[in-house]
Design a protein around this motif. Structure first.
Motif, short mmCIF file in Angstrom:
data_model
loop_
_atom_site.label_atom_id
_atom_site.label_comp_id
_atom_site.label_asym_id
_atom_site.label_seq_id
_atom_site.Cartn_x
_atom_site.Cartn_y
_atom_site.Cartn_z
N ASP A 60 -4.77 -2.34 -3.87
CA ASP A 60 -5.65 -3.50 -3.69
C ASP A 60 -5.72 -3.82 -2.21
OD1 ASP A 60 -7.07 -5.76 -3.71
OD2 ASP A 60 -5.69 -6.92 -4.98
N HIS A 61 -6.92 -3.82 -1.64
CA HIS A 61 -7.05 -4.09 -0.21
C HIS A 61 -7.53 -5.50 0.08
CE1 HIS A 61 -6.04 0.01 0.67
NE2 HIS A 61 -6.85 0.38 -0.31
N GLY A 62 -7.43 -6.40 -0.88
CA GLY A 62 -7.83 -7.79 -0.63
C GLY A 62 -9.32 -7.97 -0.73
N ASN A 63 -9.74 -9.20 -0.63
CA ASN A 63 -11.15 -9.52 -0.79
C ASN A 63 -11.51 -10.65 0.17
OD1 ASN A 63 -13.56 -10.74 -1.63
ND2 ASN A 63 -13.29 -9.94 -3.71
N MET A 64 -12.29 -10.30 1.20
CA MET A 64 -12.59 -11.27 2.24
C MET A 64 -13.28 -12.51 1.69
SD MET A 64 -11.81 -11.78 5.14
CE MET A 64 -11.77 -11.10 6.76
N VAL A 65 -14.23 -12.33 0.79
CA VAL A 65 -14.98 -13.48 0.25
C VAL A 65 -14.01 -14.44 -0.44
CG1 VAL A 65 -16.77 -14.19 -1.36
CG2 VAL A 65 -17.07 -12.11 0.00
N LEU A 66 -13.11 -13.89 -1.24
CA LEU A 66 -12.12 -14.74 -1.91
C LEU A 66 -11.23 -15.46 -0.91
CD1 LEU A 66 -10.72 -12.89 -5.05
CD2 LEU A 66 -11.89 -15.09 -4.94
N ILE A 68 -11.74 -16.27 2.21
CA ILE A 68 -12.44 -17.35 2.91
C ILE A 68 -12.70 -18.50 1.94
CG2 ILE A 68 -14.60 -17.98 4.04
CD1 ILE A 68 -14.57 -15.20 5.32
N GLY A 69 -13.12 -18.16 0.75
CA GLY A 69 -13.42 -19.18 -0.25
C GLY A 69 -12.24 -20.09 -0.53
N TRP A 70 -11.09 -19.49 -0.81
CA TRP A 70 -9.97 -20.37 -1.17
C TRP A 70 -9.26 -20.96 0.04
CZ3 TRP A 70 -8.11 -15.77 -4.42
CH2 TRP A 70 -7.32 -14.89 -3.65
N THR A 71 -9.74 -20.67 1.24
CA THR A 71 -9.28 -21.42 2.41
C THR A 71 -10.22 -22.60 2.69
OG1 THR A 71 -8.44 -19.35 3.33
CG2 THR A 71 -8.62 -21.23 4.83
N ILE A 73 -12.69 -24.07 0.80
CA ILE A 73 -12.94 -25.11 -0.22
C ILE A 73 -11.79 -26.13 -0.28
CG2 ILE A 73 -13.26 -25.52 -2.70
CD1 ILE A 73 -14.88 -22.87 -2.72
N PRO A 74 -10.52 -25.66 -0.33
CA PRO A 74 -9.45 -26.68 -0.31
C PRO A 74 -9.43 -27.47 0.99
CG PRO A 74 -8.59 -24.56 -1.02
CD PRO A 74 -9.99 -24.31 -0.55
N LEU A 75 -9.79 -26.82 2.11
CA LEU A 75 -9.80 -27.54 3.38
C LEU A 75 -10.80 -28.70 3.31
CD1 LEU A 75 -8.81 -27.60 6.37
CD2 LEU A 75 -10.91 -26.38 6.93
N ILE A 76 -12.00 -28.39 2.83
CA ILE A 76 -13.03 -29.43 2.74
C ILE A 76 -12.55 -30.55 1.79
CG2 ILE A 76 -15.35 -29.93 1.89
CD1 ILE A 76 -16.16 -27.16 2.96
N LEU A 77 -11.99 -30.15 0.66
CA LEU A 77 -11.52 -31.16 -0.30
C LEU A 77 -10.43 -32.03 0.30
CD1 LEU A 77 -11.46 -29.13 -3.63
CD2 LEU A 77 -12.81 -31.17 -3.15
N ALA A 78 -9.49 -31.39 1.00
CA ALA A 78 -8.37 -32.16 1.56
C ALA A 78 -8.87 -33.11 2.64
CB ALA A 78 -7.31 -31.22 2.12
N LEU A 79 -9.80 -32.63 3.48
CA LEU A 79 -10.31 -33.50 4.54
C LEU A 79 -11.11 -34.66 3.94
CD1 LEU A 79 -11.36 -31.07 7.40
CD2 LEU A 79 -9.42 -32.63 7.30
N PHE A 80 -11.83 -34.37 2.87
CA PHE A 80 -12.60 -35.42 2.20
C PHE A 80 -11.65 -36.50 1.65
CE2 PHE A 80 -14.75 -37.03 -1.67
CZ PHE A 80 -15.84 -37.64 -1.03
#
Ligand code: HEC
Ligand SMILES: [Cu+2]
Length: 327
Positions: A60-66, A68-71, A73-80
């Motif tokens: 498994d070589h990871g998934n860039m979209v994932l 970035i997504g899970w970094t 989205i939580p960042l926006i939620l936490a800042l909100f």
């Protein structure tokens, strides 16, 4: 607005709706992600389980979209959450002008409360509905905490300083308050009732009985008894600044900085006069630490707050004293 979740206490102050909405948002967001992550973990555990002995896992070589997504989205939620919380908190920490000020003293194990007209209560607080209330709170012994769940407000009450909090009760009724800082054997019974009344009922209640002296006159008497008046002369000609107009004004200090003459500053000036020296004066004021009770400090504070006629700026302020026409 009603509480979005069923287990909240009654909402009876201006803060309750906002606090509940924010709390519910944080709770439901956390719940959503906890359930999602748990379900995905269980699903993955079954789906990718080794099915034959000797089976080799896929690379498994990871998934860039994932990633970035899970970094993001939580960042926006936490800042909100942070921003929303900051708005609610700043509103709660910034008392409006023209509040009804009630002095509160916590001690093991009771609450003493005093209305602006002097009426004293123990473990009871009567206030008018839809009026901004400010509690100015001190402790005689250990840390207590004044908590009114229906108002969604609480504040530590700490020996050696004032803490204040404000709220506007929005509903007539009786609400429990508690000490919510463990303070010894009888901590559990250190509570009482806030009674929120129609303004006319409140006025009638205030007028009823009471031989209590109001804090301002009690403070005025102390001011003479403790000889504060020998240095602090009203027209500013004494060895000490006139205290007229001090409350709410900007005070220039000897080190060039300024402070606002609020309750905390007045209190500190009485207990630790050397902590902040007014520009243009000698640090000759003795400390009254240990000589005055918590209640007496509150009385002195109330009296000094009441001195709002004809402000006389301190010598060092560079402003000419207010004169009443003659020199
Ligand atoms: C021996 C004289 C003296 C006595 C007695 C005295 N003070 Fe003072 N006080 C001063 C001086 C001088 C200052 C200004 C220098 C400083 O900040 O310490 C001052 C500052 C203050 C301030 C801050 C004033 C400002 O304009 O910022 C307050 C409040 C105050 N005193 C309250 C009191 C109270 C209350 C008492 C009595 C319990 C009292 N003082 C007794 C001399 C005195
Ligand atoms: Cu307590």
């Amino acid at each position: 607005m009603q509480s979005p979740l069923p287990f909240f206490p009654e909402q009876a102050s201006n803060f309750a709706g906002n606090v509940d909405a924010l709390f519910s948002f944080i709770l439901l967001t956390s719940l959503f992600f906890s359930v999602l992550v748990t379900l995905l973990t269980i699903y993955a555990a079954f789906k990718y389980k080794r099915k034959q002995p000797g089976e080799v896992g896929a690379e498994d070589h990871g998934n860039m979209v994932l990633e970035i997504g899970w970094t993001i989205i939580p960042l926006i939620l936490a800042l909100f959450m942070f921003a929303w919380g900051a708005v609610v908190y700043v509103h709660y920490r910034t008392a409006p002008k023209d509040t009804l000020d009630v002095y509160v003293v916590g001690k093991q194990w009771m609450w003493k409360l005093q209305q602006p007209n002097g009426r004293k209560e123990i473990n009871e607080l009567h206030i008018p509905v839809n009026r901004d209330i400010k509690l100015i709170m001190g402790s005689e012994d250990v840390i207590h905490d004044f908590y009114v769940p229906a108002f969604r407000v609480k504040m530590d009450v700490v020996p050696g300083r004032y803490n204040t909090m404000w709220f506007r009760p929005t509903k007539v009724g009786k609400y429990h308050f508690f000490c919510s800082q463990y303070c010894g054997t009888n901590h559990a019974v250190m509570g009482g009732w806030v009674t929120v009344m129609d303004p006319s009922d409140y006025a009638a209640w205030l007028a009823g009985e009471t031989g209590d002296v109001n804090p301002v006159s009690a403070g005025e008497k102390l001011f003479t008894q403790l000889a504060c008046n020998t240095c602090h002369i009203a027209n500013g000609t004494g060895r000490a600044p006139s205290l007229n107009g001090l409350f709410g004004a900007k005070v220039l200090l000897a080190d060039g900085s300024t402070v606002i003459g609020d309750e905390a500053y007045i209190r500190e000036s009485i207990l630790q006069p050397k902590a902040k020296i007014v520009a243009g004066y000698q640090p000759v004021m003795p400390t009254f630490q240990g000589l005055v009770t918590e209640e007496q400090i509150q009385n002195l504070t109330a009296y000094i707050k009441s001195l709002q006629t004809q402000p006389v700026p301190a010598k060092g302020s560079g402003i000419a004293p207010a004169t009443s026409g003659k020199k």
